[in-house]
Design a protein around this motif. Structure first.
Motif, PDB file in Angstrom:
ATOM      1  N   PHE A   1       0.754  -1.004  -0.066  1.00  0.00           N
ATOM      2  CA  PHE A   1      -0.474  -0.200   0.044  1.00  0.00           C
ATOM      3  C   PHE A   1       0.761   1.995  -0.131  1.00  0.00           C
ATOM      4  CE2 PHE A   1      -2.511   3.348   2.150  1.00  0.00           C
ATOM      5  CZ  PHE A   1      -3.396   3.157   1.687  1.00  0.00           C
TER       6      PHE A   1
ATOM      7  N   ARG B   1       2.229   1.573  -3.514  1.00  0.00           N
ATOM      8  CA  ARG B   1       1.847   2.038  -4.777  1.00  0.00           C
ATOM      9  C   ARG B   1       1.971   3.842  -4.346  1.00  0.00           C
ATOM     10  NH1 ARG B   1      -3.414   3.878  -3.078  1.00  0.00           N
ATOM     11  NH2 ARG B   1      -5.125   3.242  -5.135  1.00  0.00           N
ATOM     12  N   ASN B   2       1.284   4.334  -3.242  1.00  0.00           N
ATOM     13  CA  ASN B   2       1.296   5.791  -2.899  1.00  0.00           C
ATOM     14  C   ASN B   2       2.093   6.450  -3.677  1.00  0.00           C
ATOM     15  OD1 ASN B   2      -1.939   4.840  -2.048  1.00  0.00           O
ATOM     16  ND2 ASN B   2      -0.586   5.474  -0.217  1.00  0.00           N
TER      17      ASN B   2
ATOM     18  N   PHE C   1       2.793   3.426   7.117  1.00  0.00           N
ATOM     19  CA  PHE C   1       2.681   2.238   7.168  1.00  0.00           C
ATOM     20  C   PHE C   1       3.974   0.999   6.389  1.00  0.00           C
ATOM     21  CE2 PHE C   1      -1.736   3.635   5.188  1.00  0.00           C
ATOM     22  CZ  PHE C   1      -2.787   2.783   5.639  1.00  0.00           C
TER      23      PHE C   1
END
Length: 209
Positions: free
Chosen positions: A107, A110-111, A125
């Motif tokens: 996650f 991905r960001n 995260f």
């Protein structure tokens, strides 16, 4: 992106470490027993895992098993040593924690690669993923170390007669699952360290939409 190279490496190492963790859990060769009596254990070698014990036998020792005989451990077996019970629980926990670490890292990455520069969607995260990796590594380290200690001290197991196993071997050695587990520990701890080392760039401008 330029600040997250270590975290990308953490994801790669964590993925390999998580796979090796699950592999070690399924391998039956945790403790390799060498026995003198080859009447039933024809090869003179038996493999003691955390879920079952197996050996090669040319006798009909159990219906459907004429060559390799395996007996699965039950939750009600009182003879199973503590290190095997601990290994069962901790390796299952390590598999789950490692998976959560991978999800958190994916996650965050991905960001990063989608250009989402909100600090609250990246840094926490990576940190959470790092903690999960380290916790998973420690969950693997404990059973691997404990079972290796039992092997080096040639500790016995009081198997019931239905298992066709002696209570103690003539000699024993570490099986393939232990070095696999050691490598998994190293990779998971490294990936956790890399994930925790992330520092959000102070010069980044957040997208305000």
């Amino acid at each position: 992106v330029s600040t997250s190279h270590l975290q990308l490496a953490a994801f790669a190492l964590g993925t390999i470490g998580w796979i090796l963790c699950t592999v070690s859990m399924g391998i039956v060769e945790w403790r390799v027993w060498h026995v003198d009596n080859t009447t039933i254990i024809s090869s003179g070698v038996a493999w003691v895992g955390i879920w079952k014990v197996c050996f090669i036998s040319y006798l009909h020792v159990s219906p459907g098993y004429r060559e390799q005989f395996c007996h699965r451990f039950s939750a009600y077996d009182s003879f199973i040593p503590h290190e095997i019970y601990v290994a069962q629980g901790l390796l299952l926990m390590a598999t789950f924690m490692g998976l959560l670490g991978l999800v958190a890292t994916i996650f965050a990455l991905r960001n990063v690669y989608m250009g989402i520069t909100h600090k609250t969607l990246i840094a926490p995260f990576f940190l959470v993923g790092g903690f999960f990796y380290i916790f998973a590594g420690l969950c693997v380290l404990i059973p691997v170390s404990w079972n290796l200690y039992s092997v080096t001290h040639n500790q016995s197991i009081a198997f019931p007669p239905s298992y066709y196993m002696p209570s103690s071997p003539a000699a024993q050695e570490a099986g393939a699952a232990i070095p696999v587990g050691i490598v998994a520990v190293i990779l998971l701890l490294l990936s956790g360290t890399f994930s925790l080392s992330y520092r959000f760039p102070m010069t980044a401008n957040p997208i305000t939409k």
